[in-house]
Every structure is written in structure tokens, then in C-alpha cells.
Design a protein around this motif. Structure first.
Motif, mmCIF file in Angstrom:
data_model
loop_
_atom_site.group_PDB
_atom_site.id
_atom_site.type_symbol
_atom_site.label_atom_id
_atom_site.label_comp_id
_atom_site.label_asym_id
_atom_site.label_seq_id
_atom_site.Cartn_x
_atom_site.Cartn_y
_atom_site.Cartn_z
ATOM 1 N N ARG A 33 10.712 -17.819 6.591
ATOM 2 C CA ARG A 33 10.929 -19.214 6.332
ATOM 3 C C ARG A 33 11.347 -19.265 4.756
ATOM 4 O O ARG A 33 12.054 -19.916 4.256
ATOM 5 N N GLU A 34 10.456 -18.617 3.937
ATOM 6 C CA GLU A 34 10.519 -18.723 2.572
ATOM 7 C C GLU A 34 11.674 -18.170 1.813
ATOM 8 O O GLU A 34 12.303 -18.834 1.084
ATOM 9 N N HIS A 35 11.996 -16.897 2.330
ATOM 10 C CA HIS A 35 13.135 -16.075 1.694
ATOM 11 C C HIS A 35 14.215 -16.133 2.335
ATOM 12 O O HIS A 35 15.374 -15.835 1.830
ATOM 13 N N GLY A 36 14.347 -16.543 3.480
ATOM 14 C CA GLY A 36 15.740 -16.973 4.312
ATOM 15 C C GLY A 36 16.174 -15.499 4.614
ATOM 16 O O GLY A 36 17.322 -15.435 5.140
ATOM 17 N N SER A 37 15.616 -14.328 4.588
ATOM 18 C CA SER A 37 16.270 -13.056 5.207
ATOM 19 C C SER A 37 14.944 -12.161 5.653
ATOM 20 O O SER A 37 14.163 -12.351 5.187
ATOM 21 N N ILE A 38 15.207 -11.243 6.481
ATOM 22 C CA ILE A 38 14.404 -10.465 7.000
ATOM 23 C C ILE A 38 14.067 -9.383 5.690
ATOM 24 O O ILE A 38 12.787 -8.753 5.544
ATOM 25 N N SER A 39 15.178 -8.774 5.273
ATOM 26 C CA SER A 39 14.827 -7.927 4.079
ATOM 27 C C SER A 39 14.152 -8.337 2.813
ATOM 28 O O SER A 39 13.358 -7.769 2.598
ATOM 29 N N ALA A 40 14.271 -9.779 2.334
ATOM 30 C CA ALA A 40 13.657 -10.523 1.304
ATOM 31 C C ALA A 40 12.296 -10.691 1.925
ATOM 32 O O ALA A 40 11.382 -10.291 1.007
ATOM 33 N N ALA A 41 12.128 -10.956 2.831
ATOM 34 C CA ALA A 41 10.699 -11.206 3.493
ATOM 35 C C ALA A 41 9.865 -9.891 3.575
ATOM 36 O O ALA A 41 8.765 -9.680 3.224
ATOM 37 N N GLY A 42 10.386 -8.696 3.918
ATOM 38 C CA GLY A 42 9.835 -7.705 3.912
ATOM 39 C C GLY A 42 9.696 -7.214 2.465
ATOM 40 O O GLY A 42 8.296 -6.505 2.251
ATOM 41 N N LEU A 67 12.192 -16.292 17.938
ATOM 42 C CA LEU A 67 11.511 -16.865 16.914
ATOM 43 C C LEU A 67 12.532 -16.674 16.065
ATOM 44 O O LEU A 67 12.073 -17.876 15.114
ATOM 45 N N VAL A 68 13.197 -16.009 15.570
ATOM 46 C CA VAL A 68 13.847 -15.590 14.492
ATOM 47 C C VAL A 68 15.422 -15.609 15.070
ATOM 48 O O VAL A 68 15.722 -14.706 15.684
ATOM 49 N N HIS A 69 16.179 -16.430 14.280
ATOM 50 C CA HIS A 69 17.476 -16.351 14.436
ATOM 51 C C HIS A 69 18.372 -15.600 13.431
ATOM 52 O O HIS A 69 17.895 -15.779 12.023
ATOM 53 N N THR A 70 19.346 -14.573 13.431
ATOM 54 C CA THR A 70 19.806 -13.691 12.477
ATOM 55 C C THR A 70 21.238 -14.125 12.446
ATOM 56 O O THR A 70 21.714 -14.132 13.362
ATOM 57 N N ALA A 71 21.871 -13.973 11.192
ATOM 58 C CA ALA A 71 23.352 -13.967 11.264
ATOM 59 C C ALA A 71 23.724 -12.958 9.906
ATOM 60 O O ALA A 71 23.484 -13.100 8.668
ATOM 61 N N PRO A 72 24.462 -11.975 10.632
ATOM 62 C CA PRO A 72 24.629 -10.822 9.594
ATOM 63 C C PRO A 72 25.753 -11.390 8.635
ATOM 64 O O PRO A 72 26.451 -12.195 8.733
ATOM 65 N N GLY A 73 25.812 -10.394 7.344
ATOM 66 C CA GLY A 73 26.879 -10.899 6.458
ATOM 67 C C GLY A 73 26.120 -11.306 5.212
ATOM 68 O O GLY A 73 24.968 -11.535 5.098
ATOM 69 N N ARG A 74 26.971 -11.487 4.004
ATOM 70 C CA ARG A 74 26.723 -12.172 2.797
ATOM 71 C C ARG A 74 27.203 -13.671 2.601
ATOM 72 O O ARG A 74 27.045 -14.418 1.888
ATOM 73 N N ALA A 75 28.082 -14.223 3.776
ATOM 74 C CA ALA A 75 28.633 -15.369 3.757
ATOM 75 C C ALA A 75 27.379 -16.439 3.727
ATOM 76 O O ALA A 75 26.340 -16.348 4.217
ATOM 77 N N LYS A 76 27.943 -17.638 3.587
ATOM 78 C CA LYS A 76 26.912 -18.885 3.740
ATOM 79 C C LYS A 76 26.468 -18.995 5.019
ATOM 80 O O LYS A 76 27.368 -18.795 6.085
ATOM 81 N N GLY A 77 25.134 -19.072 5.531
ATOM 82 C CA GLY A 77 24.504 -19.477 6.776
ATOM 83 C C GLY A 77 24.328 -17.795 7.126
ATOM 84 O O GLY A 77 23.886 -17.797 8.381
ATOM 85 N N SER A 78 24.543 -16.619 6.443
ATOM 86 C CA SER A 78 23.796 -15.484 6.864
ATOM 87 C C SER A 78 22.645 -15.292 6.620
ATOM 88 O O SER A 78 22.030 -16.123 5.774
ATOM 89 N N GLY A 79 21.715 -14.474 7.031
ATOM 90 C CA GLY A 79 20.347 -13.957 6.879
ATOM 91 C C GLY A 79 19.714 -14.294 8.078
ATOM 92 O O GLY A 79 20.090 -14.199 8.952
ATOM 93 N N ALA A 80 18.374 -15.076 8.000
ATOM 94 C CA ALA A 80 17.335 -15.303 8.935
ATOM 95 C C ALA A 80 16.700 -16.671 8.721
ATOM 96 O O ALA A 80 16.474 -17.011 7.572
ATOM 97 N N GLN A 81 16.470 -17.326 9.826
ATOM 98 C CA GLN A 81 15.709 -18.302 9.836
ATOM 99 C C GLN A 81 14.917 -18.513 11.151
ATOM 100 O O GLN A 81 15.103 -18.131 12.183
ATOM 101 N N LEU A 82 13.784 -19.358 11.085
ATOM 102 C CA LEU A 82 13.128 -19.503 12.126
ATOM 103 C C LEU A 82 13.773 -20.427 13.283
ATOM 104 O O LEU A 82 14.316 -21.699 12.628
ATOM 105 N N THR A 83 13.820 -20.131 14.512
ATOM 106 C CA THR A 83 14.124 -21.068 15.402
ATOM 107 C C THR A 83 13.345 -22.319 15.486
ATOM 108 O O THR A 83 12.044 -21.961 15.176
ATOM 109 N N GLN A 84 13.596 -23.104 16.488
ATOM 110 C CA GLN A 84 12.619 -24.419 16.523
ATOM 111 C C GLN A 84 11.429 -23.684 17.354
ATOM 112 O O GLN A 84 10.247 -24.269 17.134
#
Length: 126
Positions: A33-42, A67-84
Motif C-alpha cells: 500500500r505504501e510503496h505501490g509495488s511488490i518489489s519496492a515493498a519487498g 488481495l493485491v492487484h498487479t499491473a506489469p510495466g512501467r507506465a502509469k497505473g503499473s505496479g501493485a495495489q491492494l484491492t477492496q
């Protein structure tokens, strides 16, 4: 060494043989949630991307929906976020942790702590 006895409650919710959520997985959800990506969170948790991804994969497989939605790539909207659902599960898990932390102030814990030694004896015969 004279240590005060302490109560440590570790909540793990299982899905079959898999831990659906526990303290480490909840911390990982917070970091995602804080970092917006699985790699940054790790990285923030001193954990490899592979380990973080395996934990997310396990969580996503244990609930009605991911629980986590991922969108691969480097474009806006990519990364990971918690689902509802991820937000709800994390919120309920943290509330459960907080509720159980109050057990350390209960009369039952106090009664146990009064009989507990600060450290184990060297031998049962001592």
C-alpha cells in the motif's frame, strides 16, 4: 537477568495448509500500500522480490478474490495495489491483533505471569 514475563500473540489464519494471512503477510500488504509495488515493498522489508511475490501469490489464492492487484510495466497505473478485499482483510486482521493485544492486561495473563520464572531453570531438578 530479570525480565518481566511478556505475552506474545501471533495470529495466523490458515487456508488448508497455507497461511492466508499472518503478521508478516499483513506487514507486506502495508508495504505494498505504501510503496505501490511488490518489489519496492519487498526491498523495504529486506525481502527478495521472489519471496514477496510468493507471499502475495499465496494470499491471492486463499481468499474469494485477490488481495493485491498487479499491473506489469512501467507506465502509469503499473505496479501493485491492494484491492477492496485486500483493504478489508488487512483492516480486520489489524483490528483482531489490537483486540488480542488487550489480553496482556487481563486477569488471566496476570495470574500466569505471577507464576512464571524470568528464565528457565538449568535443569528440572534444580
Amino acid at each position: 537477568m530479570n525480565l518481566k514475563p511478556q505475552l506474545k500473540i501471533k495470529i495466523q489464519i490458515h487456508c488448508g495448509d497455507e497461511i492466508a494471512i499472518g503478521p508478516g503477510k499483513a506487514d507486506l500488504l502495508d508495504a505494498i500500500r505504501e510503496h505501490g509495488s511488490i518489489s519496492a515493498a519487498g526491498r523495504a522489508m529486506n525481502m527478495s522480490y521472489r519471496r514477496a511475490w510468493l507471499l502475495v501469490d499465496a494470499m491471492n489464492r486463499c481468499w474469494d478474490a485477490p488481495l493485491v492487484h498487479t499491473a506489469p510495466g512501467r507506465a502509469k497505473g503499473s505496479g501493485a495495489q491492494l484491492t477492496q478485499l485486500g483493504e478489508q482483510v488487512l483492516s480486520h486482521y489489524r483490528a483482531l491483533q489490537q483486540t488480542l493485544e488487550h489480553a496482556a492486561q487481563s486477569e488471566h495473563y496476570t495470574a500466569l505471569a505471577q507464576q512464571l520464572l524470568p528464565e528457565p531453570k538449568i535443569s528440572q531438578k534444580a
